[in-house]
Write an enzyme that holds these catalytic residues in place. Structure first.
Site, PDB file in Angstrom:
ATOM      1  CG  LEU A 293     -59.921 -40.036  -3.537  1.00 48.59           C
ATOM      2  CD1 LEU A 293     -59.206 -41.081  -4.369  1.00 48.59           C
ATOM      3  CD2 LEU A 293     -61.059 -40.661  -2.760  1.00 48.59           C
ATOM      4  CD  GLN A 294     -53.921 -39.772  -0.541  1.00 45.19           C
ATOM      5  OE1 GLN A 294     -54.056 -40.361  -1.598  1.00 45.19           O
ATOM      6  NE2 GLN A 294     -52.784 -39.717   0.108  1.00 45.19           N
ATOM      7  CD  GLU A 295     -57.248 -30.207   1.170  1.00 45.10           C
ATOM      8  OE1 GLU A 295     -58.189 -30.747   1.780  1.00 45.10           O
ATOM      9  OE2 GLU A 295     -57.258 -29.036   0.779  1.00 45.10           O
ATOM     10  CG  PHE A 298     -47.926 -28.420  -2.663  1.00 48.17           C
ATOM     11  CD1 PHE A 298     -46.989 -28.586  -1.673  1.00 48.17           C
ATOM     12  CD2 PHE A 298     -47.788 -29.134  -3.840  1.00 48.17           C
ATOM     13  CE1 PHE A 298     -45.928 -29.463  -1.853  1.00 48.17           C
ATOM     14  CE2 PHE A 298     -46.736 -30.011  -4.026  1.00 48.17           C
ATOM     15  CZ  PHE A 298     -45.806 -30.175  -3.021  1.00 48.17           C
ATOM     16  N   GLY A 299     -50.584 -30.552  -2.468  1.00 49.50           N
ATOM     17  CA  GLY A 299     -50.987 -31.642  -3.354  1.00 49.50           C
ATOM     18  C   GLY A 299     -52.411 -32.091  -3.087  1.00 49.50           C
ATOM     19  NE  ARG A 300     -56.178 -28.966  -2.437  1.00 46.15           N
ATOM     20  CZ  ARG A 300     -55.244 -28.404  -1.672  1.00 46.15           C
ATOM     21  NH1 ARG A 300     -54.223 -29.111  -1.252  1.00 46.15           N
ATOM     22  NH2 ARG A 300     -55.319 -27.138  -1.339  1.00 46.15           N
ATOM     23  CG  ASP A 412     -40.617 -43.259  -2.260  1.00 45.20           C
ATOM     24  OD1 ASP A 412     -40.632 -43.986  -1.245  1.00 45.20           O
ATOM     25  OD2 ASP A 412     -41.058 -42.096  -2.256  1.00 45.20           O
TER      26      ASP A 412
END
Ligand SMILES: *[C@@H]1O[C@H](CO)[C@@H](O)[C@H](O)[C@H]1NC(C)=O
Ligand SMILES: *[C@@H]1O[C@H](CO)[C@@H](O)[C@H](O)[C@H]1NC(C)=O
Length: 554
Positions: A293-295, A298-300, A412
């Protein structure tokens, strides 16, 4: 879009030193600076080395991370080594934000010297005076001179947040090595004795300290119209939270700490984070990823299933993620652990079988997606009505009533940290990976900490004071995002100017086609004084009332 560019260029500009360094160092491996495994274990509770500079490559992500130093850890260490084939001249300077609570720290290396060609570990003693309970920012600036003639100097800034307790409380803590006063090296093995310090403990303490900033109640309907077109309204800048602030009332803080933590601060040894992880551990083979869904860098975020049947969202990091990024994902992903509320995206499980790529699973129907991306997608969002915006806000306000009633401050709140499904049910989530997935929403203000500047209240921006009231402020910005299809707030304002801008009384303008009543509720969240902002119970009341008004005529 011009503004996004500006924000980016500002950050790039700020970090230009680091960038130059990265570039120059690609050609020449000259330096290692890292935390050795004992140090990482006692600060973060994971067995790993954390490299700030590895063979000349600077890890800005690690540098940007402010490492909390628990109350019972009295010194911090760094390890470095010159790879240049000769000792490299350095100078080092340590500054604390509160000299009274944490007097100028001592080091067991000199302020100006040379980094040896063999590995050297040095320590910086952080001994609180005990005069006050507080969190103190410690900034360690290091300059390494690569080439004097070319004026080739590397600047590194490390940040720590030291938790200081009152003297009475300190006495009962486990005594760490007092080497820095006696200048006698500790017996080997001393480090393992004080490994008991835990990040979780630090977080619990921070939580108590920040949650302490209590608000008096303010009624929803009072004061007539709070700052309707507040863009030009100037407000009183005298915040009681700055004076009777988050840390300045020792008896109650100690009381709170005392009642909830074992007095002999032998911190829960297999710390809280580890306990949570082990409670939540699921087998990797039961998790099936279906779509990305999202990249980020380094995060996925993936959609997937757990046990073949349950729909989940999966947050993970790429193979090349550093140990620091991994432990951040786990820590932040675990921050809403235990909150069970239909308005909160709760953690279903984690998998850390393969230490480099942990998974955090969230239970969510397979139509779930990120709220900010949803709003930015013209095909989904354009049809949203005011009534739906009010309903979504209400769901989130109720989630926050729940969190706050458990003493948890979110810190946040923004559409990027919420999810929505096809029934327009929204849930608040933690902020793990958001810095990576939404880099434009975070700015560094010269202190190398990436913060959601445009969502921060004045006291959070100036003094990093977070409370239920700073959550209310951010919630106002979130409502504004809902009304503007996730426009960037204050797009035209330079992040460095935000503090002045807010102090001078400027606020977000009323969005086109946002009803006055709804804008009044938002603007109410942006009262300068924390005590004047509504609580979430009050916000829920206001929203419900407005909902009743709008639907009466439908
Ligand atoms: C400084 O103290 C640490 C103990 O925390 C020790 O490991 C290190 O060798 C010392 N370094 C120097 C240069 O004395
Ligand atoms: C110093 O800077 C120059 C450019 O000014 C660069 O070419 C060189 O590689 C740098 N030296 C080191 C040791 O990084």
């Amino acid at each position: 879009m011009a503004t996004k560019f500006n924000e980016n260029s500002m950050c790039v500009f700020l970090c230009v030193g680091c960038w130059l360094l990265v570039m120059c160092c690609n050609t020449q491996a000259h330096l290692n600076v890292y935390l050795n495994p004992q140090e990482v274990m006692r600060l973060l509770g994971v067995a790993a080395e954390v490299y700030y500079v590895r063979e000349g490559h600077v890890n800005n992500y690690a540098l940007n991370f402010v490492v909390p130093v628990p109350a019972n850890v009295r010194d911090i260490t760094f390890t470095w080594q010159s790879l240049a084939g000769r000792p490299l001249p350095y100078s080092i300077n340590v500054v604390t934000s509160d000299q009274e609570t944490l007097p100028r720290p001592f080091m067991n290396i000199s302020q100006i010297g040379e980094i040896p060609t063999n590995e050297q570990t040095f320590a910086i003693g952080l001994k609180c005076s005990g005069a006050r309970a507080s969190e103190v920012d410690v900034t360690i600036s290091v300059e390494v001179i690569l080439n004097r003639a070319l004026n080739n100097v590397t600047h590194l800034v490390f940040r720590r947040k030291k938790i200081c307790l009152l003297a009475e409380f300190e006495e009962n803590t486990v005594h760490g090595p007092v080497l820095l006063e006696t200048a006698v090296p500790p017996p080997t093995g001393i480090l393992t004795i004080i490994v008991g310090s835990s990040l979780a403990l630090a977080l619990v303490i921070i939580l108590f300290l920040t949650a302490y900033c209590v608000r008096r109640s303010a009624k929803c309907q009072n004061n007539g119209q709070p700052m309707r077109t507040s863009s030009f309204q100037r407000l009183n800048t005298n915040s009681p939270c700055q004076q009777a602030g988050a840390y300045n009332d020792p008896p109650s803080i100690v009381g709170a700490l005392h009642s909830s933590l074992p007095r002999k601060t032998e911190p829960q040894h297999p710390e809280e984070l580890h306990r949570r992880i082990s409670e939540l551990t699921v087998e990797r083979c039961r998790v099936r990823l279906s779509s990305l869904l999202q990249e980020g860098t380094f995060g996925r975020v993936y959609r997937g299933t757990y046990n073949e049947s349950q729909d989940v969202l999966v947050k993970t990091v790429a193979q090349h993620a550093s140990q620091m990024q991994v432990s951040l994902l786990l820590q932040e992903g675990m921050s809403l652990y235990g909150a069970s509320h239909q308005g909160i995206l709760s953690v279903l499980g984690v998998s850390i079988e393969d230490h480099t790529t942990p998974f955090v699973l969230y239970s969510a129907p397979n139509t779930t997606r990120n709220l900010k991306l949803f709003l930015l997608d013209p095909s989904c969002a354009r049809a949203i009505t005011t009534v739906q915006i009010v309903m979504m806000s209400t769901q989130l306000a109720l989630a926050l009533v729940h969190l706050h009633s458990h003493g948890v401050v979110h810190k946040d709140i923004a559409t990027r940290n919420c999810v929505i499904d096809d029934q327009l049910r929204v849930k608040l989530s933690d902020s793990s990976l958001s810095r990576d997935l939404f880099p434009n929403d975070y700015n560094c203000l010269g202190d190398s900490e990436n913060r959601p500047v445009k969502w921060l209240s004045l006291e959070a921006l100036q003094h990093k004071q977070f409370s239920e009231a700073s959550d209310s402020w951010a919630f106002g910005v979130l409502m504004w995002e809902l009304c503007t299809y996730a426009k960037q707030p204050y797009a035209e304002v330079d992040p460095f100017e935000m503090e002045h801008y807010l102090r001078d009384g400027y606020r977000l303008a009323q969005p086109f086609n946002c009803p006055d009543e709804l804008f009044t509720i938002m603007a109410y969240c942006w009262a300068l004084l924390p005590i004047e902002r509504p609580t979430f119970a009050q916000l829920n009341g206001c929203l419900t009332e407005f909902y009743a008004q709008v639907t009466r005529y439908v």
